[in-house]
Design a protein around this motif. Structure first.
Motif, mmCIF file in Angstrom:
data_model
loop_
_atom_site.group_PDB
_atom_site.id
_atom_site.type_symbol
_atom_site.label_atom_id
_atom_site.label_comp_id
_atom_site.label_asym_id
_atom_site.label_seq_id
_atom_site.Cartn_x
_atom_site.Cartn_y
_atom_site.Cartn_z
ATOM 1 N N ARG A 32 0.832 -1.212 0.000
ATOM 2 C CA ARG A 32 0.000 0.000 0.000
ATOM 3 C C ARG A 32 0.860 1.254 0.000
ATOM 4 N NH1 ARG A 32 -3.283 -3.251 4.011
ATOM 5 N NH2 ARG A 32 -4.946 -4.101 2.703
ATOM 6 N N VAL A 33 1.930 1.254 0.794
ATOM 7 C CA VAL A 33 2.850 2.397 0.823
ATOM 8 C C VAL A 33 3.502 2.574 -0.554
ATOM 9 C CG1 VAL A 33 5.030 3.238 1.795
ATOM 10 C CG2 VAL A 33 3.252 2.349 3.299
ATOM 11 N N GLY A 34 3.819 1.467 -1.213
ATOM 12 C CA GLY A 34 4.382 1.550 -2.562
ATOM 13 C C GLY A 34 3.422 2.179 -3.550
ATOM 14 N N PHE A 35 2.144 1.814 -3.464
ATOM 15 C CA PHE A 35 1.153 2.428 -4.343
ATOM 16 C C PHE A 35 0.993 3.923 -4.053
ATOM 17 C CE2 PHE A 35 -0.649 -1.859 -5.314
ATOM 18 C CZ PHE A 35 -0.608 -1.739 -6.689
ATOM 19 N N VAL A 36 1.011 4.289 -2.787
ATOM 20 C CA VAL A 36 0.894 5.708 -2.419
ATOM 21 C C VAL A 36 2.111 6.477 -2.913
ATOM 22 C CG1 VAL A 36 0.825 7.320 -0.472
ATOM 23 C CG2 VAL A 36 -0.640 5.304 -0.470
ATOM 24 N N ALA A 37 3.296 5.894 -2.759
ATOM 25 C CA ALA A 37 4.514 6.547 -3.246
ATOM 26 C C ALA A 37 4.469 6.714 -4.758
ATOM 27 C CB ALA A 37 5.739 5.740 -2.835
ATOM 28 N N LEU A 38 4.044 5.674 -5.458
ATOM 29 C CA LEU A 38 3.923 5.770 -6.909
ATOM 30 C C LEU A 38 2.912 6.846 -7.300
ATOM 31 C CD1 LEU A 38 4.641 4.670 -9.718
ATOM 32 C CD2 LEU A 38 2.810 2.991 -9.429
ATOM 33 N N PHE A 39 1.834 6.934 -6.545
ATOM 34 C CA PHE A 39 0.819 7.947 -6.817
ATOM 35 C C PHE A 39 1.393 9.354 -6.654
ATOM 36 C CE2 PHE A 39 -2.597 10.763 -5.378
ATOM 37 C CZ PHE A 39 -3.471 10.643 -6.433
ATOM 38 N N PHE A 40 2.202 9.563 -5.607
ATOM 39 C CA PHE A 40 2.780 10.891 -5.398
ATOM 40 C C PHE A 40 3.878 11.213 -6.402
ATOM 41 C CE2 PHE A 40 0.971 10.696 -1.028
ATOM 42 C CZ PHE A 40 0.197 11.840 -1.138
ATOM 43 N N ILE A 41 4.580 10.200 -6.887
ATOM 44 C CA ILE A 41 5.621 10.428 -7.888
ATOM 45 C C ILE A 41 4.982 10.782 -9.225
ATOM 46 C CG2 ILE A 41 7.424 9.287 -9.240
ATOM 47 C CD1 ILE A 41 8.105 7.727 -6.655
ATOM 48 N N CYS A 42 3.992 10.015 -9.624
ATOM 49 C CA CYS A 42 3.294 10.275 -10.876
ATOM 50 C C CYS A 42 1.844 9.830 -10.717
ATOM 51 C CB CYS A 42 3.958 9.524 -12.025
ATOM 52 S SG CYS A 42 3.157 9.827 -13.610
ATOM 53 N N VAL A 43 0.960 10.788 -10.593
ATOM 54 C CA VAL A 43 -0.450 10.505 -10.321
ATOM 55 C C VAL A 43 -1.050 9.587 -11.375
ATOM 56 C CG1 VAL A 43 -2.732 11.546 -10.056
ATOM 57 C CG2 VAL A 43 -0.734 12.695 -9.111
ATOM 58 N N ALA A 45 0.431 7.406 -13.415
ATOM 59 C CA ALA A 45 0.961 6.045 -13.326
ATOM 60 C C ALA A 45 0.371 5.304 -12.133
ATOM 61 C CB ALA A 45 2.484 6.070 -13.226
ATOM 62 N N GLY A 46 0.222 5.989 -11.012
ATOM 63 C CA GLY A 46 -0.351 5.361 -9.835
ATOM 64 C C GLY A 46 -1.791 4.942 -10.046
ATOM 65 N N LEU A 47 -2.592 5.834 -10.599
ATOM 66 C CA LEU A 47 -4.005 5.520 -10.831
ATOM 67 C C LEU A 47 -4.194 4.473 -11.921
ATOM 68 C CD1 LEU A 47 -5.762 9.004 -10.614
ATOM 69 C CD2 LEU A 47 -5.987 7.081 -9.048
ATOM 70 N N VAL A 48 -3.499 4.655 -13.029
ATOM 71 C CA VAL A 48 -3.634 3.719 -14.136
ATOM 72 C C VAL A 48 -3.127 2.333 -13.722
ATOM 73 C CG1 VAL A 48 -2.799 3.145 -16.452
ATOM 74 C CG2 VAL A 48 -3.589 5.452 -15.940
ATOM 75 N N PHE A 54 -6.516 -3.880 -10.824
ATOM 76 C CA PHE A 54 -7.861 -4.229 -10.373
ATOM 77 C C PHE A 54 -8.627 -4.967 -11.471
ATOM 78 C CE2 PHE A 54 -12.390 -3.008 -10.321
ATOM 79 C CZ PHE A 54 -12.780 -3.727 -9.211
ATOM 80 N N LEU A 55 -8.478 -4.514 -12.693
ATOM 81 C CA LEU A 55 -9.193 -5.141 -13.805
ATOM 82 C C LEU A 55 -8.572 -6.466 -14.233
ATOM 83 C CD1 LEU A 55 -9.891 -1.969 -15.969
ATOM 84 C CD2 LEU A 55 -11.524 -3.232 -14.541
ATOM 85 N N LEU A 56 -7.267 -6.608 -14.089
ATOM 86 C CA LEU A 56 -6.566 -7.804 -14.570
ATOM 87 C C LEU A 56 -6.507 -8.944 -13.548
ATOM 88 C CD1 LEU A 56 -3.617 -6.140 -16.486
ATOM 89 C CD2 LEU A 56 -5.623 -7.258 -17.450
ATOM 90 N N ILE A 57 -6.412 -8.611 -12.267
ATOM 91 C CA ILE A 57 -6.311 -9.653 -11.247
ATOM 92 C C ILE A 57 -7.700 -10.194 -10.962
ATOM 93 C CG2 ILE A 57 -5.689 -10.162 -8.860
ATOM 94 C CD1 ILE A 57 -3.609 -7.942 -9.037
ATOM 95 N N PRO A 58 -7.893 -11.491 -11.097
ATOM 96 C CA PRO A 58 -9.225 -12.057 -10.862
ATOM 97 C C PRO A 58 -9.571 -12.104 -9.375
ATOM 98 C CG PRO A 58 -7.671 -13.803 -11.315
ATOM 99 C CD PRO A 58 -6.935 -12.511 -11.503
ATOM 100 N N SER A 59 -10.852 -12.057 -9.077
ATOM 101 C CA SER A 59 -11.278 -12.242 -7.696
ATOM 102 C C SER A 59 -11.353 -13.735 -7.415
ATOM 103 C CB SER A 59 -12.631 -11.564 -7.467
ATOM 104 O OG SER A 59 -13.572 -12.055 -8.357
ATOM 105 N N PRO A 60 -11.209 -14.139 -6.164
ATOM 106 C CA PRO A 60 -11.200 -15.583 -5.867
ATOM 107 C C PRO A 60 -12.504 -16.279 -6.220
ATOM 108 C CG PRO A 60 -11.007 -14.282 -3.853
ATOM 109 C CD PRO A 60 -10.997 -13.337 -5.005
ATOM 110 N N VAL A 61 -13.618 -15.568 -6.213
ATOM 111 C CA VAL A 61 -14.910 -16.155 -6.562
ATOM 112 C C VAL A 61 -14.943 -16.521 -8.041
ATOM 113 C CG1 VAL A 61 -17.380 -15.738 -6.649
ATOM 114 C CG2 VAL A 61 -16.039 -14.857 -4.742
ATOM 115 N N ALA A 62 -14.283 -15.727 -8.882
ATOM 116 C CA ALA A 62 -14.292 -15.969 -10.319
ATOM 117 C C ALA A 62 -13.540 -17.250 -10.684
ATOM 118 C CB ALA A 62 -13.692 -14.785 -11.059
#
Length: 64
Positions: A32-43, A45-48, A54-62
């Motif tokens: 989570r800290v890595g994602f926040v750091a990436l977001f602050f470095i380049c908004v 890149a962090g969001l995309v 989120f779209l590529l990783i399947p949920s366990p139910v799927a």
């Protein structure tokens, strides 16, 4: 048997960080800290990156 990368139910936002942390056997806080750091470095890149994971990783139910 190899571990599958899936989102987890132990989630703060969408389960991406905790799923990655579980797959790589690290504390979810570090991911989570890595994602926040990436977001602050380049908004964009962090969001995309987070939304793409989120779209590529399947949920366990799927997988059942």
């Amino acid at each position: 048997m190899s571990k599958r990368l899936v989102k987890t139910s132990d989630k703060k936002l969408l389960g991406v960080a905790s799923g990655l942390a579980e797959h790589f056997d690290v504390d979810p806080t570090f991911v989570r800290v890595g994602f926040v750091a990436l977001f602050f470095i380049c908004v964009v890149a962090g969001l995309v990156g987070y939304v793409a994971l989120f779209l590529l990783i399947p949920s366990p139910v799927a997988l059942n």
